[in-house]
Design a protein around this motif. Structure first.
Motif, PDB file in Angstrom:
ATOM      1  N   ASP A   9      -7.135   6.536  11.081  1.00 36.47           N
ATOM      2  CA  ASP A   9      -6.333   7.443  10.264  1.00 36.47           C
ATOM      3  C   ASP A   9      -4.830   7.296  10.519  1.00 36.47           C
ATOM      4  OD1 ASP A   9      -6.181   9.580   8.363  1.00 36.47           O
ATOM      5  OD2 ASP A   9      -5.703  10.934  10.018  1.00 36.47           O
ATOM      6  N   ASP A  10      -4.044   7.284   9.447  1.00 38.18           N
ATOM      7  CA  ASP A  10      -2.583   7.375   9.463  1.00 38.18           C
ATOM      8  C   ASP A  10      -1.912   6.423  10.451  1.00 38.18           C
ATOM      9  OD1 ASP A  10      -0.077   8.342   8.704  1.00 38.18           O
ATOM     10  OD2 ASP A  10      -0.094   9.917  10.236  1.00 38.18           O
ATOM     11  N   PRO A  11      -2.052   5.102  10.252  1.00 43.39           N
ATOM     12  CA  PRO A  11      -1.334   4.156  11.113  1.00 43.39           C
ATOM     13  C   PRO A  11       0.162   4.181  10.805  1.00 43.39           C
ATOM     14  CG  PRO A  11      -2.337   2.991   9.295  1.00 43.39           C
ATOM     15  CD  PRO A  11      -2.784   4.425   9.174  1.00 43.39           C
ATOM     16  N   GLU A  12       0.985   4.176  11.831  1.00 47.33           N
ATOM     17  CA  GLU A  12       2.438   4.156  11.610  1.00 47.33           C
ATOM     18  C   GLU A  12       3.085   2.982  12.316  1.00 47.33           C
ATOM     19  OE1 GLU A  12       6.503   6.843  12.054  1.00 47.33           O
ATOM     20  OE2 GLU A  12       4.579   7.722  12.590  1.00 47.33           O
ATOM     21  N   GLY A  21       0.836  -1.187   0.000  1.00 49.76           N
ATOM     22  CA  GLY A  21       0.000   0.000   0.000  1.00 49.76           C
ATOM     23  C   GLY A  21       0.873   1.240   0.000  1.00 49.76           C
ATOM     24  N   ASN A  22       0.238   2.394   0.080  1.00 44.00           N
ATOM     25  CA  ASN A  22       0.960   3.658   0.042  1.00 44.00           C
ATOM     26  C   ASN A  22       1.626   3.962   1.376  1.00 44.00           C
ATOM     27  OD1 ASN A  22       0.368   4.547  -2.677  1.00 44.00           O
ATOM     28  ND2 ASN A  22      -1.759   4.746  -1.992  1.00 44.00           N
ATOM     29  N   LEU A  55       2.142  -8.388   8.251  1.00 46.82           N
ATOM     30  CA  LEU A  55       1.257  -7.236   8.403  1.00 46.82           C
ATOM     31  C   LEU A  55       2.076  -5.969   8.200  1.00 46.82           C
ATOM     32  CD1 LEU A  55      -0.862  -8.261  11.540  1.00 46.82           C
ATOM     33  CD2 LEU A  55      -1.164  -8.912   9.141  1.00 46.82           C
ATOM     34  N   VAL A  56       1.588  -5.089   7.336  1.00 43.82           N
ATOM     35  CA  VAL A  56       2.331  -3.882   6.974  1.00 43.82           C
ATOM     36  C   VAL A  56       1.410  -2.673   7.109  1.00 43.82           C
ATOM     37  CG1 VAL A  56       3.681  -2.702   5.204  1.00 43.82           C
ATOM     38  CG2 VAL A  56       3.686  -5.209   5.305  1.00 43.82           C
ATOM     39  N   ALA A  57       1.822  -1.703   7.913  1.00 43.42           N
ATOM     40  CA  ALA A  57       1.041  -0.470   8.049  1.00 43.42           C
ATOM     41  C   ALA A  57       1.243   0.390   6.807  1.00 43.42           C
ATOM     42  CB  ALA A  57       1.474   0.301   9.295  1.00 43.42           C
ATOM     43  N   ALA A  58       0.154   0.583   6.052  1.00 45.52           N
ATOM     44  CA  ALA A  58       0.179   1.463   4.883  1.00 45.52           C
ATOM     45  C   ALA A  58      -0.426   2.797   5.309  1.00 45.52           C
ATOM     46  CB  ALA A  58      -0.609   0.845   3.733  1.00 45.52           C
ATOM     47  N   SER A  59       0.437   3.704   5.733  1.00 45.38           N
ATOM     48  CA  SER A  59      -0.017   4.908   6.431  1.00 45.38           C
ATOM     49  C   SER A  59      -0.950   5.775   5.596  1.00 45.38           C
ATOM     50  CB  SER A  59       1.191   5.737   6.883  1.00 45.38           C
ATOM     51  OG  SER A  59       1.920   5.043   7.864  1.00 45.38           O
TER      52      SER A  59
END
Length: 329
Positions: free
Chosen positions: A101-104, A58-59, A74-78
């Motif tokens: 919103d905006d997971p990091e 993801g972005n 699992l990858v945080a796509a902020s």
């Protein structure tokens, strides 16, 4: 004659099986890097240091965690406000977790069922059911610009670093309550537990220090300072940790200084500095404590460090602005 046939059959069956086992083990030993500037994940063979694959994510991919039971990453796509679920066999995104919103940065409970993620823009922490991918609850007011997230080893609480308020917020994710708040240094970034959860170490990026918190009293028991000849104090910006598996050493990335500090966790003394790349950021260490791997955000590469020699032995170009590194063994 029968003995010869048995031996031949044994060789025919055993050798392919041995090759399969060897190849499976090699495949299992990987370095995984999220590149937030190029929106992809680099996968590297831990044994040969060859790049095996680069997969789309993801972005703005940032923090990552591997779940061995499902072989999922699992990858945080902020910038997509989600956590991608990547099947490490097919290297494809097979699902997403709701995050707000905006997971990091996020962490997973010791039982593997729940994730807690920091929502930097909303000053919140979101508790997520990993099985369903749905949000269980949102905990508000966890400081300004929350970032680092760590479950306690017993899974009871979560410690969250708050960059804007210079505090650590301790929450009970099961009840949705804030338990305590601890004042630390300037702009706390990441945290790591040590000594079976008796201590919580926090990097203070703009303060140039590490705070060691006594988790029984929620008070600071020690502050670690860094100083190296030829490096301005303003360039020493601690970010991430890799704690040795034997618990005796902490490797701390120092951001703009291009160095990693090696700290004795028993007496809190800095015993060495290791040169890495530009804006050294994320860190991970192998199970045998022999190899440390760090991401260098401004030089777009990773450094492979021999912990016995305390020196970088190789750099590998990856994607743009590498953020997090994980080791799958």
């Amino acid at each position: 004659m029968s003995k010869i046939i048995i031996r031949v059959n044994f060789i025919i069956i055993f050798i392919p099986l041995l090759i399969l086992l060897i190849s499976s083990n090699v495949k299992a030993d990987r370095i995984v890097i999220s590149n937030e500037g190029s929106d992809d994940i680099t996968i590297i063979d831990l044994n040969t240091y060859e790049i095996l694959n680069t997969i789309e994510s993801g972005n703005r991919p940032r923090d990552m965690h591997y779940i061995a039971g499902t072989n999922n990453l699992l990858v945080a796509a902020s910038e997509d406000d989600t956590i991608n679920v990547i099947d490490m066999k097919t290297l494809k995104i097979i699902g997403n977790l709701e995050t707000g919103d905006d997971p990091e940065i996020f962490d997973i409970s010791p039982d593997g069922n729940v994730a807690v993620v920091s929502n930097e823009d909303d000053n919140e922490a979101t508790v997520i059911d990993i099985q369903t991918g749905k949000i269980i609850r949102v905990i508000e007011d966890v400081g300004i610009e929350p970032e680092g997230v760590n479950f306690t080893p017993d899974g009871k609480y979560v410690f969250i670093t708050s960059e804007g308020t210079n505090t650590i917020i301790i929450i009970d994710p099961w009840k949705g309550e804030i338990v305590e708040e601890v004042l630390v240094g300037n702009r706390p970034r990441r945290g790591a537990f040590n000594k079976n959860g008796e201590e919580y170490w926090v990097t203070n990026e703009l303060g140039g220090t590490v705070s060691v918190i006594d988790t029984n009293t929620f008070s600071i028991k020690h502050t670690i300072n860094f100083e190296k000849k030829g490096i301005r104090s303003s360039e020493i910006t601690p970010v991430d940790f890799a704690m040795s598996n034997n618990g005796n050493l902490a490797y701390i990335t120092l951001g703009r200084s291009k160095h990693i500090a090696v700290v004795n966790t028993n007496n809190y003394e800095v015993i060495d500095y290791i040169l890495a790349g530009s804006r050294v950021w994320g860190a991970a260490i192998t199970a045998d404590d022999k190899t440390l791997i760090v991401t260098n955000g401004q030089s777009d590469d990773i450094s492979i460090i021999d912990t016995d020699k305390r020196a970088s032995i190789k750099s590998i170009a990856v994607g743009r602005t590498p953020h997090t590194v994980r080791i799958i063994e």
